[in-house]
Design a protein around this motif. Structure first.
Motif, PDB file in Angstrom:
ATOM      1  N   HIS A  19      13.288 -78.071 -23.994  1.00  0.00           N
ATOM      2  CA  HIS A  19      13.721 -77.952 -22.596  1.00  0.00           C
ATOM      3  C   HIS A  19      14.989 -77.120 -22.476  1.00  0.00           C
ATOM      4  O   HIS A  19      15.319 -76.655 -21.401  1.00  0.00           O
ATOM      5  CB  HIS A  19      13.944 -79.348 -21.987  1.00  0.00           C
ATOM      6  CG  HIS A  19      15.051 -80.108 -22.609  1.00  0.00           C
ATOM      7  ND1 HIS A  19      14.940 -80.752 -23.831  1.00  0.00           N
ATOM      8  CD2 HIS A  19      16.311 -80.314 -22.190  1.00  0.00           C
ATOM      9  CE1 HIS A  19      16.092 -81.314 -24.130  1.00  0.00           C
ATOM     10  NE2 HIS A  19      16.933 -81.069 -23.146  1.00  0.00           N
ATOM     11  N   THR A  20      15.700 -76.898 -23.598  1.00  0.00           N
ATOM     12  CA  THR A  20      16.904 -76.074 -23.601  1.00  0.00           C
ATOM     13  C   THR A  20      16.627 -74.644 -24.058  1.00  0.00           C
ATOM     14  O   THR A  20      17.551 -73.834 -24.142  1.00  0.00           O
ATOM     15  CB  THR A  20      17.990 -76.678 -24.514  1.00  0.00           C
ATOM     16  OG1 THR A  20      17.509 -76.672 -25.871  1.00  0.00           O
ATOM     17  CG2 THR A  20      18.354 -78.090 -24.090  1.00  0.00           C
ATOM     18  N   GLY A  21      15.360 -74.352 -24.376  1.00  0.00           N
ATOM     19  CA  GLY A  21      14.991 -73.002 -24.797  1.00  0.00           C
ATOM     20  C   GLY A  21      15.023 -72.765 -26.286  1.00  0.00           C
ATOM     21  O   GLY A  21      14.811 -71.638 -26.737  1.00  0.00           O
ATOM     22  N   ARG A  22      15.255 -73.794 -27.085  1.00  0.00           N
ATOM     23  CA  ARG A  22      15.297 -73.627 -28.542  1.00  0.00           C
ATOM     24  C   ARG A  22      13.887 -73.701 -29.130  1.00  0.00           C
ATOM     25  O   ARG A  22      13.107 -74.577 -28.797  1.00  0.00           O
ATOM     26  CB  ARG A  22      16.150 -74.713 -29.185  1.00  0.00           C
ATOM     27  CG  ARG A  22      17.599 -74.636 -28.793  1.00  0.00           C
ATOM     28  CD  ARG A  22      18.415 -75.701 -29.485  1.00  0.00           C
ATOM     29  NE  ARG A  22      19.684 -75.869 -28.793  1.00  0.00           N
ATOM     30  CZ  ARG A  22      20.565 -76.796 -29.087  1.00  0.00           C
ATOM     31  NH1 ARG A  22      20.339 -77.651 -30.057  1.00  0.00           N
ATOM     32  NH2 ARG A  22      21.686 -76.885 -28.405  1.00  0.00           N
ATOM     33  N   PHE A  73      24.765 -85.577 -26.500  1.00  0.00           N
ATOM     34  CA  PHE A  73      25.831 -85.272 -25.548  1.00  0.00           C
ATOM     35  C   PHE A  73      25.802 -83.807 -25.169  1.00  0.00           C
ATOM     36  O   PHE A  73      25.205 -82.971 -25.833  1.00  0.00           O
ATOM     37  CB  PHE A  73      27.196 -85.648 -26.120  1.00  0.00           C
ATOM     38  CG  PHE A  73      27.585 -84.830 -27.339  1.00  0.00           C
ATOM     39  CD1 PHE A  73      28.288 -83.641 -27.214  1.00  0.00           C
ATOM     40  CD2 PHE A  73      27.253 -85.264 -28.618  1.00  0.00           C
ATOM     41  CE1 PHE A  73      28.649 -82.884 -28.322  1.00  0.00           C
ATOM     42  CE2 PHE A  73      27.603 -84.521 -29.738  1.00  0.00           C
ATOM     43  CZ  PHE A  73      28.299 -83.337 -29.591  1.00  0.00           C
ATOM     44  N   PHE A  74      26.504 -83.527 -24.087  1.00  0.00           N
ATOM     45  CA  PHE A  74      26.768 -82.176 -23.618  1.00  0.00           C
ATOM     46  C   PHE A  74      28.275 -81.999 -23.758  1.00  0.00           C
ATOM     47  O   PHE A  74      29.050 -82.794 -23.236  1.00  0.00           O
ATOM     48  CB  PHE A  74      26.298 -82.065 -22.168  1.00  0.00           C
ATOM     49  CG  PHE A  74      27.013 -81.046 -21.318  1.00  0.00           C
ATOM     50  CD1 PHE A  74      27.138 -79.731 -21.703  1.00  0.00           C
ATOM     51  CD2 PHE A  74      27.543 -81.420 -20.093  1.00  0.00           C
ATOM     52  CE1 PHE A  74      27.783 -78.806 -20.900  1.00  0.00           C
ATOM     53  CE2 PHE A  74      28.180 -80.506 -19.281  1.00  0.00           C
ATOM     54  CZ  PHE A  74      28.298 -79.201 -19.689  1.00  0.00           C
ATOM     55  N   GLN A  75      28.684 -80.979 -24.520  1.00  0.00           N
ATOM     56  CA  GLN A  75      30.111 -80.709 -24.695  1.00  0.00           C
ATOM     57  C   GLN A  75      30.569 -79.838 -23.533  1.00  0.00           C
ATOM     58  O   GLN A  75      30.274 -78.648 -23.470  1.00  0.00           O
ATOM     59  CB  GLN A  75      30.376 -80.012 -26.028  1.00  0.00           C
ATOM     60  CG  GLN A  75      31.830 -79.934 -26.381  1.00  0.00           C
ATOM     61  CD  GLN A  75      32.433 -81.300 -26.681  1.00  0.00           C
ATOM     62  OE1 GLN A  75      31.885 -82.080 -27.444  1.00  0.00           O
ATOM     63  NE2 GLN A  75      33.568 -81.587 -26.087  1.00  0.00           N
ATOM     64  N   ASN A  76      31.258 -80.451 -22.578  1.00  0.00           N
ATOM     65  CA  ASN A  76      31.718 -79.783 -21.366  1.00  0.00           C
ATOM     66  C   ASN A  76      33.191 -79.434 -21.546  1.00  0.00           C
ATOM     67  O   ASN A  76      34.067 -80.213 -21.179  1.00  0.00           O
ATOM     68  CB  ASN A  76      31.517 -80.702 -20.155  1.00  0.00           C
ATOM     69  CG  ASN A  76      31.895 -80.040 -18.856  1.00  0.00           C
ATOM     70  OD1 ASN A  76      31.911 -78.822 -18.754  1.00  0.00           O
ATOM     71  ND2 ASN A  76      32.213 -80.843 -17.858  1.00  0.00           N
ATOM     72  N   ASP A 120      21.644 -73.998 -17.945  1.00  0.00           N
ATOM     73  CA  ASP A 120      21.718 -73.195 -19.173  1.00  0.00           C
ATOM     74  C   ASP A 120      22.955 -73.545 -19.992  1.00  0.00           C
ATOM     75  O   ASP A 120      22.892 -73.626 -21.224  1.00  0.00           O
ATOM     76  CB  ASP A 120      21.723 -71.704 -18.843  1.00  0.00           C
ATOM     77  CG  ASP A 120      20.393 -71.200 -18.305  1.00  0.00           C
ATOM     78  OD1 ASP A 120      19.369 -71.914 -18.447  1.00  0.00           O
ATOM     79  OD2 ASP A 120      20.379 -70.097 -17.716  1.00  0.00           O
ATOM     80  N   PHE A 121      24.094 -73.757 -19.324  1.00  0.00           N
ATOM     81  CA  PHE A 121      25.336 -74.119 -20.003  1.00  0.00           C
ATOM     82  C   PHE A 121      25.179 -75.466 -20.716  1.00  0.00           C
ATOM     83  O   PHE A 121      25.570 -75.620 -21.874  1.00  0.00           O
ATOM     84  CB  PHE A 121      26.488 -74.161 -18.996  1.00  0.00           C
ATOM     85  CG  PHE A 121      27.823 -74.508 -19.583  1.00  0.00           C
ATOM     86  CD1 PHE A 121      28.436 -73.678 -20.504  1.00  0.00           C
ATOM     87  CD2 PHE A 121      28.480 -75.671 -19.197  1.00  0.00           C
ATOM     88  CE1 PHE A 121      29.681 -73.997 -21.048  1.00  0.00           C
ATOM     89  CE2 PHE A 121      29.718 -76.002 -19.728  1.00  0.00           C
ATOM     90  CZ  PHE A 121      30.317 -75.153 -20.661  1.00  0.00           C
ATOM     91  N   ILE A 122      24.575 -76.430 -20.034  1.00  0.00           N
ATOM     92  CA  ILE A 122      24.336 -77.737 -20.657  1.00  0.00           C
ATOM     93  C   ILE A 122      23.447 -77.555 -21.886  1.00  0.00           C
ATOM     94  O   ILE A 122      23.730 -78.089 -22.959  1.00  0.00           O
ATOM     95  CB  ILE A 122      23.707 -78.722 -19.652  1.00  0.00           C
ATOM     96  CG1 ILE A 122      24.710 -79.081 -18.558  1.00  0.00           C
ATOM     97  CG2 ILE A 122      23.218 -79.988 -20.367  1.00  0.00           C
ATOM     98  CD1 ILE A 122      24.126 -79.873 -17.398  1.00  0.00           C
ATOM     99  N   GLY A 123      22.377 -76.782 -21.737  1.00  0.00           N
ATOM    100  CA  GLY A 123      21.445 -76.566 -22.837  1.00  0.00           C
ATOM    101  C   GLY A 123      22.076 -75.919 -24.054  1.00  0.00           C
ATOM    102  O   GLY A 123      21.767 -76.291 -25.192  1.00  0.00           O
ATOM    103  N   ARG A 124      22.972 -74.976 -23.852  1.00  0.00           N
ATOM    104  CA  ARG A 124      23.640 -74.301 -24.977  1.00  0.00           C
ATOM    105  C   ARG A 124      24.622 -75.215 -25.685  1.00  0.00           C
ATOM    106  O   ARG A 124      24.984 -74.965 -26.840  1.00  0.00           O
ATOM    107  CB  ARG A 124      24.387 -73.058 -24.485  1.00  0.00           C
ATOM    108  CG  ARG A 124      23.504 -71.904 -24.097  1.00  0.00           C
ATOM    109  CD  ARG A 124      24.309 -70.619 -23.901  1.00  0.00           C
ATOM    110  NE  ARG A 124      25.500 -70.771 -23.094  1.00  0.00           N
ATOM    111  CZ  ARG A 124      25.563 -70.646 -21.772  1.00  0.00           C
ATOM    112  NH1 ARG A 124      24.456 -70.399 -21.083  1.00  0.00           N
ATOM    113  NH2 ARG A 124      26.708 -70.771 -21.127  1.00  0.00           N
ATOM    114  N   ASN A 125      25.079 -76.245 -25.012  1.00  0.00           N
ATOM    115  CA  ASN A 125      26.125 -77.117 -25.551  1.00  0.00           C
ATOM    116  C   ASN A 125      25.645 -78.559 -25.707  1.00  0.00           C
ATOM    117  O   ASN A 125      26.409 -79.503 -25.600  1.00  0.00           O
ATOM    118  CB  ASN A 125      27.360 -77.032 -24.657  1.00  0.00           C
ATOM    119  CG  ASN A 125      27.937 -75.634 -24.674  1.00  0.00           C
ATOM    120  OD1 ASN A 125      28.536 -75.208 -25.643  1.00  0.00           O
ATOM    121  ND2 ASN A 125      27.683 -74.883 -23.615  1.00  0.00           N
TER     122      ASN A 125
END
Length: 183
Positions: free
Chosen positions: A109-112, A79-82, A64-69
């Motif tokens: 796949h990220t829920g958007r 990219f994923f902003q970590n 979920d964190f990856i998907g939001r970012n």
């Protein structure tokens, strides 16, 4: 983007980018690619194999964190902003994987939520949707549902496209790691 990620970016603006360590497959699953997986070959295309994919991520909160970012830069590299570090994503086929319900609602796949603009089919029979968020692959479990929506006239007829043309036509980079090495 999460507020804590924005704060970390402001606090540590010069953290080096990370390449090759995260992959997104054609079913919308994230894979962590350690040194051993990267040494086994590319995530997608020539040289790709099960060993080169890496380890499937299963931790729901991390996913979920990856998907939001999850975003794209101006060069079409996803990219994923970590926190302060940008982790570029190796894409198996496209930056989005779409799920479609019986009513024709499209979700990434990220829920958007996404709104379709066009339907495409490549030479291998993969169904792709161009949406307000960009191009993505329809999840294999939903291809039949898409066919029904087209047959009922709710969605436009698909246009044929060669898969090799997708990245340039829709402005995304399948392998930011390979693109970085080429420069």
């Amino acid at each position: 983007m999460d507020e804590m990620v924005k704060a970390a970016l402001a606090k540590w603006p010069n953290v080096p980018d990370c390449y090759g360590w995260l992959g997104l497959d054609s079913r919308g699953q994230w894979f962590m690619r350690d040194d051993r997986a990267q040494a086994c070959g590319s995530f997608a295309g020539l040289g790709a194999n099960e060993a080169s994919k890496g380890s499937l991520l299963r931790h729901d909160k991390l996913i979920d964190f990856i998907g939001r970012n999850y975003e794209a830069d101006t060069h079409g590299r996803w990219f994923f902003q970590n926190g302060p570090q940008r982790v570029y994503v190796e894409l198996e086929q496209a930056p989005w994987v779409w799920r479609v319900d019986d009513a024709g609602t499209v979700q990434s796949h990220t829920g958007r939520a996404a709104v379709i603009q066009a339907v495409f089919v490549d030479e291998a029979g993969h169904v792709l949707l161009d949406t307000d968020l960009g191009l993505g692959l329809v999840h294999t479990q939903d291809v039949g549902r898409v066919a029904e929506l087209i047959e009922r006239g709710q969605w436009p007829e698909p246009t044929e496209l060669a898969s090799a043309t997708l990245p340039s036509r829709f402005g995304f980079v399948l392998s930011p790691a390979e693109a970085k090495q080429a420069t």
